[in-house]
Design a protein around this motif. Structure first.
Motif, PDB file in Angstrom:
ATOM      1  N   SER A 188       0.831  -1.203   0.000  1.00  0.00           N
ATOM      2  CA  SER A 188       0.000   0.000   0.000  1.00  0.00           C
ATOM      3  C   SER A 188       0.863   1.249   0.000  1.00  0.00           C
ATOM      4  CB  SER A 188      -0.904  -0.013   1.238  1.00  0.00           C
ATOM      5  OG  SER A 188      -1.462   1.263   1.486  1.00  0.00           O
ATOM      6  N   ALA A 189       0.295   2.341  -0.496  1.00  0.00           N
ATOM      7  CA  ALA A 189       0.984   3.632  -0.424  1.00  0.00           C
ATOM      8  C   ALA A 189       1.279   4.007   1.023  1.00  0.00           C
ATOM      9  CB  ALA A 189       0.149   4.718  -1.092  1.00  0.00           C
ATOM     10  N   LEU A 190       0.468   3.519   1.949  1.00  0.00           N
ATOM     11  CA  LEU A 190       0.691   3.807   3.369  1.00  0.00           C
ATOM     12  C   LEU A 190       1.920   3.085   3.923  1.00  0.00           C
ATOM     13  CD1 LEU A 190      -2.987   3.691   4.692  1.00  0.00           C
ATOM     14  CD2 LEU A 190      -1.556   5.712   4.361  1.00  0.00           C
ATOM     15  N   ASP A 191       2.435   2.105   3.168  1.00  0.00           N
ATOM     16  CA  ASP A 191       3.643   1.405   3.590  1.00  0.00           C
ATOM     17  C   ASP A 191       4.918   2.155   3.204  1.00  0.00           C
ATOM     18  OD1 ASP A 191       2.274  -0.837   4.662  1.00  0.00           O
ATOM     19  OD2 ASP A 191       2.013  -1.652   2.635  1.00  0.00           O
ATOM     20  N   ILE A 192       4.780   3.169   2.349  1.00  0.00           N
ATOM     21  CA  ILE A 192       5.949   3.907   1.870  1.00  0.00           C
ATOM     22  C   ILE A 192       6.417   4.884   2.953  1.00  0.00           C
ATOM     23  CG2 ILE A 192       6.792   5.530   0.136  1.00  0.00           C
ATOM     24  CD1 ILE A 192       6.334   2.713  -0.928  1.00  0.00           C
ATOM     25  N   ASP A 193       7.714   4.823   3.257  1.00  0.00           N
ATOM     26  CA  ASP A 193       8.310   5.700   4.268  1.00  0.00           C
ATOM     27  C   ASP A 193       8.898   6.978   3.668  1.00  0.00           C
ATOM     28  OD1 ASP A 193       8.026   3.628   6.312  1.00  0.00           O
ATOM     29  OD2 ASP A 193       9.681   2.626   5.293  1.00  0.00           O
ATOM     30  N   LEU A 194       9.335   6.883   2.405  1.00  0.00           N
ATOM     31  CA  LEU A 194      10.041   7.998   1.777  1.00  0.00           C
ATOM     32  C   LEU A 194       9.745   7.997   0.285  1.00  0.00           C
ATOM     33  CD1 LEU A 194      12.288  10.241   1.722  1.00  0.00           C
ATOM     34  CD2 LEU A 194      13.951   8.381   1.435  1.00  0.00           C
ATOM     35  N   ILE A 195       9.517   9.203  -0.269  1.00  0.00           N
ATOM     36  CA  ILE A 195       9.332   9.384  -1.709  1.00  0.00           C
ATOM     37  C   ILE A 195      10.407  10.352  -2.197  1.00  0.00           C
ATOM     38  CG2 ILE A 195       7.831  10.257  -3.543  1.00  0.00           C
ATOM     39  CD1 ILE A 195       5.438   9.577  -1.720  1.00  0.00           C
ATOM     40  N   ILE A 196      11.156   9.929  -3.205  1.00  0.00           N
ATOM     41  CA  ILE A 196      12.130  10.816  -3.840  1.00  0.00           C
ATOM     42  C   ILE A 196      11.704  10.986  -5.293  1.00  0.00           C
ATOM     43  CG2 ILE A 196      14.543  11.222  -4.415  1.00  0.00           C
ATOM     44  CD1 ILE A 196      15.343   9.342  -2.172  1.00  0.00           C
TER      45      ILE A 196
END
Length: 335
Positions: A75-83
């Motif tokens: 899920s997108a909620l599992d993402i900690d960091l977006i670059i």
């Protein structure tokens, strides 16, 4: 010195997205004095995709990201960091936060990297550092650019080259023994920045309270094609060889070479200097042209979807371009 690496890095999944509007060489020949034969013989490009209507950079970046998330099964909620690697943001202050909101990754820190055609490689290396020191577990790396917004469509030297697109990759922490990202090399020569840039130009207009008459705007893309070619075919093979040597690998170990999709002549020259056969070179340049930070992840995703890249394959990725910047990343595909 004790190593700070506590985690390995796994490339979990990739995704991509391109606009619907396709601009052929024939169409461009109706705008400037050129032809399909002239463009293809000099660049290897047949067509490119261009954003139209209200579709934005964030729209295609979000589509590529969602594609990667669905393949990864997270899920997108599992993402900690977006670059977000982009040189054409929606907002001069940065667009990664808009991407975070668009895909619903509300728990993730998000920031931009501006390094043009080297952006995706630099973003991947940056993401790997955060994972290896155990700061984050799931990182979404996106390369997306809308170069059509900064292309002078009356300039035959540049309008034939560029297109729009987005590509995404999800990196995840793993045990050091299962690490997929094996090595990298990054470099910059700022003395040559003016060989490929979008210059801010002042004009005698309104200005502001402190500098009346000195307001300006960003211009179109300008490029010294001969100098960029010489730079790429010189520095990129050196960077790749440096990485291989540091890993005690040889050119024969490479299963796939994935270069920034700038120009077919550059791709051929680099692979020739390294003595890598053409069948090991990944290219989708003919369909999309130069999409800057999107070019490597876009080609990577297509090669994975087409099953050209198999489990266990060793890939070498190299980006190069404005700055002037260049960089190489070596990884093994183990989905």
């Amino acid at each position: 010195m004790k190593s700070s690496i506590t985690q390995g890095v796994k490339l979990l999944a990739t995704g991509s997205a391109v606009p619907d509007l396709c601009i052929s060489n024939e169409l461009i020949s109706n705008i400037v004095d050129t032809s399909d034969e002239w463009i293809f013989n000099r660049t290897g490009i047949k067509e490119r995709r261009v954003l139209s209507g209200s579709t934005s950079l964030i729209d295609i970046a979000a589509l590529a990201s969602t594609n990667a998330l669905n393949k990864a099964g997270i899920s997108a909620l599992d993402i900690d960091l977006i670059i977000l690697a982009t040189s054409t943001p929606n907002d001069l202050f940065g667009s990664a936060s808009q991407l975070q909101a668009k895909i619903g990754a509300s728990k993730a820190l998000a920031f931009d990297i501006t390094a043009a055609c080297s952006g995706f490689v630099i973003a991947m290396v940056t993401a790997a550092q955060f994972i290896q020191n155990a700061s984050y577990s799931n990182v979404l790396v996106v390369g997306a650019d809308v170069l059509s917004n900064w292309t002078n469509w009356s300039d035959r030297r540049t309008c034939i080259l560029f297109g729009d697109g987005a590509g995404a990759a999800i990196l995840q922490s793993c045990s050091i023994s299962n690490n997929n990202l094996l090595g990298f090399h990054l470099n910059t020569n700022g003395r040559k920045f003016d060989q490929l840039n979008i210059q801010y130009e002042y004009s005698n207009t309104d200005g502001n309270f402190f500098s009346p008459g000195l307001k300006g705007n960003f211009n179109y893309i300008t490029m010294n094609g001969k100098e960029v070619y010489k730079f790429a075919v010189s520095k990129v093979p050196q960077s790749i060889q440096y990485c291989l040597d540091s890993l005690n690998l040889s050119v024969e170990h490479i299963d796939w070479l994935l270069l920034h999709q700038a120009n077919e002549r550059i791709l051929n020259a680099v692979s020739s200097r390294l003595m890598i056969p053409s069948e090991k070179v990944i290219s989708n340049l003919a369909k999309y042209g130069n999409t800057s930070a999107a070019s490597i992840p876009l080609a990577l995703n297509e090669a994975i979807e087409d099953s050209r890249i198999q489990s266990g394959d060793l890939l070498v990725m190299s980006g190069f371009g404005a700055g002037l910047t260049w960089g190489t990343l070596v990884f093994r595909w183990n989905p």
